[in-house]
Design a protein around this motif. Structure first.
Motif, short mmCIF file in Angstrom:
data_model
loop_
_atom_site.label_atom_id
_atom_site.label_comp_id
_atom_site.label_asym_id
_atom_site.label_seq_id
_atom_site.Cartn_x
_atom_site.Cartn_y
_atom_site.Cartn_z
N MET A 1 0.85 -1.19 0.00
CA MET A 1 0.00 0.00 0.00
C MET A 1 0.89 1.24 0.00
O MET A 1 1.63 1.47 0.95
CB MET A 1 -0.93 0.00 1.21
N PRO A 2 0.87 2.05 -1.05
CA PRO A 2 1.78 3.20 -1.13
C PRO A 2 1.39 4.30 -0.14
O PRO A 2 0.22 4.50 0.16
CB PRO A 2 1.62 3.66 -2.57
N THR A 3 2.41 4.99 0.36
CA THR A 3 2.19 6.18 1.18
C THR A 3 2.15 7.40 0.28
O THR A 3 2.47 7.32 -0.93
CB THR A 3 3.34 6.33 2.19
N TRP A 4 1.81 8.54 0.89
CA TRP A 4 1.78 9.74 0.04
C TRP A 4 3.17 10.10 -0.45
O TRP A 4 3.34 10.64 -1.54
CB TRP A 4 1.11 10.89 0.76
N GLN A 5 4.20 9.79 0.36
CA GLN A 5 5.56 10.06 -0.07
C GLN A 5 5.95 9.20 -1.28
O GLN A 5 6.58 9.69 -2.23
CB GLN A 5 6.55 9.81 1.08
N LEU A 95 -2.39 14.70 -5.64
CA LEU A 95 -1.53 14.82 -4.47
C LEU A 95 -0.60 16.02 -4.59
O LEU A 95 -0.45 16.82 -3.64
CB LEU A 95 -0.71 13.54 -4.31
N ASN A 96 0.06 16.14 -5.73
CA ASN A 96 1.03 17.22 -5.90
C ASN A 96 0.38 18.59 -5.80
O ASN A 96 0.98 19.55 -5.29
CB ASN A 96 1.76 17.08 -7.24
N ASP A 112 2.12 11.03 8.37
CA ASP A 112 0.91 10.24 8.28
C ASP A 112 -0.16 10.89 7.41
O ASP A 112 -1.28 10.39 7.32
CB ASP A 112 0.34 9.98 9.68
N GLY A 113 0.15 12.00 6.80
CA GLY A 113 -0.80 12.68 5.92
C GLY A 113 -1.60 13.76 6.58
O GLY A 113 -2.36 14.46 5.90
N ALA A 156 -5.43 12.26 1.41
CA ALA A 156 -5.97 10.93 1.70
C ALA A 156 -6.72 10.37 0.50
O ALA A 156 -6.62 9.17 0.19
CB ALA A 156 -6.89 11.00 2.91
N GLY A 157 -7.46 11.21 -0.20
CA GLY A 157 -8.18 10.76 -1.38
C GLY A 157 -7.25 10.29 -2.49
O GLY A 157 -7.50 9.28 -3.16
#
Length: 585
Positions: A1-5, A95-96, A112-113, A156-157
């Motif tokens: 599961m990818p993180t936002w980073q 995200l960007n 953690d976002g 998060a979305g």
């Protein structure tokens, strides 16, 4: 599961670069298969007949099968990787944009976002003159909190969307692998068919099947195809071979490539289904009711036997098509093109001798009653014989002869061949194919086109002229029971371009007149002394009153009009190449 980073740092170009690599392997494998089939194998068939050459043919056939498998599987990987990169681009952009907004607002995005934002500066007020207590600062809503929450929700979305996409593609990509060894087995081909379905499901947003034209004209089909990039064409052909192979108006090599994969996978599945039938059950069992007869046919045997017969019939037809592929090069026979194939109902197939897209003469043969995939070998042989005969005319340009089993033919003389609905249902399909043929050739005048109808196939041809533009320069019929018109002029191409053959002992033309598949009513007749309710007899193309050229026929019966070294066949070949002066009437 990818993180936002991980989503932020993801290099989508890595996926597209890998996709390009698999695409190149797929394309090269397809080209190599073509060279094996149409250069190496055809030359061996043309020049060698030794035991050593037969062994070489076996090795090359295995190599061809390997290349076909590589072409399909690598093409699926290319499509999956391109789809993954394309779909992940959306969440990454989302995200960007959220991260950029956080920077501009001087917010901090936590690991953690969550989003940290600076506390607001309290609003101070000067107390009123004489007031004893200083008032508390008013509690005002913090605008940064709402902005921070919006950014956190968008992060998060984006990560959630990426997780859904990643999960959808990861399982599919893990399945795209091949077993070790040089043999491509039936199990591997059926697995490839399942892989195709899995990739279709995974890439539904990226490459939707709904984008492929449905019930459109051949011109619309071709416009859609021409509007795609080459990579998109390759992806659609790999992912939806059944749809692309059946799309009238597309180039014949494209349809052939798609349909050959469908044929290979269908053959493998039928082989496996036959193996899975298991041993034959007992044909007879004791009557469970205890009454007479003491033994009855076992229902389990009947089901087993019906399945076995159906599967063997499909194999027989598919083997006949493969045999035509294998015969390329023998006695100069050109490459074959599979322009249509399926096993639905009694099965359908369209096979061309030579590329019709570039042929200056084209003949399309429509078979008649009892035609089905199981017996396609005989129809292919007829058009092979016709192609061979056209080569005997000095100076004749290139010719393609096509077997068109693209409709559901009646399977019995009585009562099915007496009914017209088979023609009514088949005629629009024939018109659509002919329109697609002209579109692929570059226009209606690009090739001299002859449509040949045998038996009930001539009835389909006649109805096609009534339902639209058939797109034929000449019409030839053999053993016709009637064309639903009573005069050659009613076929719309001029009676001088309508030709008919009927052997003296062929009973079908007379039977067709009685069945009412002609168009003009004549005097009351009887057939072999049997009365019939219609009270009249109708004209068929072999009647002088019909107005067609009645060609000399030196064959016997209903099915020998395409026998080699006959005037019956030579007359048809003369019409196909436009040498009307060579037709003997």
């Amino acid at each position: 599961m990818p993180t936002w980073q991980q989503l932020r740092d993801l290099k989508l170009s890595d996926y597209t670069t890998a996709a390009d690599g698999y695409g190149k392997v797929s394309s090269r494998a397809d080209a190599a298969k073509g060279r094996v089939d149409n250069e190496m194998l055809s030359k061996l068939h043309e020049t060698q007949e030794s035991d050593a050459s037969k062994a070489a043919v076996g090795d090359l056939s295995r190599l061809s099968r390997n290349y076909q498998y590589l072409h399909s599987e690598c093409g699926l990987i290319r499509t999956a990787l391109n789809g993954l990169a394309t779909e992940l681009a959306g969440p990454q952009k989302k995200l960007n944009q959220a991260l950029e907004d956080a920077v501009n607002l001087k917010f901090t995005v936590n690991a953690d976002g969550s989003v940290h934002f600076p506390a607001p500066v309290p609003l101070l007020t000067v107390p009123a003159q004489g007031a004893t207590d200083s008032p508390r600062p008013p509690l005002l809503p913090d605008p940064n909190q709402a902005k921070a929450q919006d950014i956190a929700d968008r992060i998060a979305g984006a990560v959630g969307d990426a997780n859904e996409i990643d999960g959808r593609y990861a399982g599919t990509l893990r399945k795209l692998k091949a077993a070790p060894g040089l043999d491509v087995t039936d199990a591997m081909l059926t697995d490839a068919a399942q892989d195709t379905k899995d990739v279709q499901k995974a890439t539904g947003h990226f490459l939707p099947e709904s984008a492929i034209p449905h019930d459109k004209s051949a011109a619309d089909n071709r416009a859609w195809w021409d509007g795609l990039t080459q990579e998109q064409r390759d992806e659609y052909s790999t992912l939806y071979p059944e749809r692309i192979g059946a799309l009238d108006g597309l180039p014949s090599p494209v349809r052939d490539d798609a349909n050959r994969m469908v044929l290979a996978q269908s053959h493998a599945q039928v082989d496996i289904d036959l193996q899975n039938l298991g041993p034959e059950p007992s044909k007879m069992i004791a009557n469970p009711s205890g009454s007479y007869p003491v033994a009855i046919t076992n229902p389990a045997w009947r089901t087993w036997n019906d399945s076995k017969n159906r599967l063997n019939a499909q194999l027989k037809g598919m083997d006949a098509i493969q045999k035509r592929f294998d015969n390329t090069g023998k006695e100069g026979l050109p490459q074959a093109y599979l322009l249509g194939f399926d096993t639905k109902g009694n099965g359908h197939a369209i096979i061309a001798n030579g590329n019709p897209d570039t042929a200056k003469n084209t003949a399309v043969y429509v078979p008649g009653t009892t035609s089905k995939l199981e017996g396609i070998g005989g129809d292919i042989n007829r058009m092979t014989n016709l192609w061979n005969d056209t080569q005997g005319f000095p100076g004749s340009p290139s010719t393609s002869t096509i077997t068109w089993l693209g409709y559901d033919a009646p399977q019995s003389i009585v009562p099915e061949a007496m009914e017209k609905h088979f023609a009514h249902e088949g005629a629009p399909k024939l018109n659509q194919f002919m329109d697609g043929l002209a579109t692929a050739q570059g226009g209606p005048d690009a090739s001299h086109t002859t449509v040949i109808g045998h038996s009930y196939g001539s009835t389909v041809v006649g109805d096609a002229t009534l339902k639209g533009h058939l797109g034929a320069d000449d019409i030839v019929v053999a053993g016709s029971p009637g064309m639903l018109v009573g005069d050659a002029r009613d076929l719309g191409i001029g009676k001088d371009h309508v030709y008919a053959e009927a052997a003296g002992d062929d009973p079908v033309p007379l039977g067709g007149k009685i069945a009412g598949l002609g168009g003009h009513k004549w005097g009351v007749q009887t057939w072999h002394g049997i009365p019939y309710d219609a009270g009249y007899i109708e004209t068929v193309p072999s009647d002088e009153a019909f107005g067609a050229h009645r060609m000399k026929t030196d064959t016997s019966g209903h099915s020998d009009y395409w026998n080699s070294n006959t005037q019956s066949l030579h007359n048809q070949a003369a019409v196909v190449v436009g040498r009307y002066d060579q037709v003997k009437e």
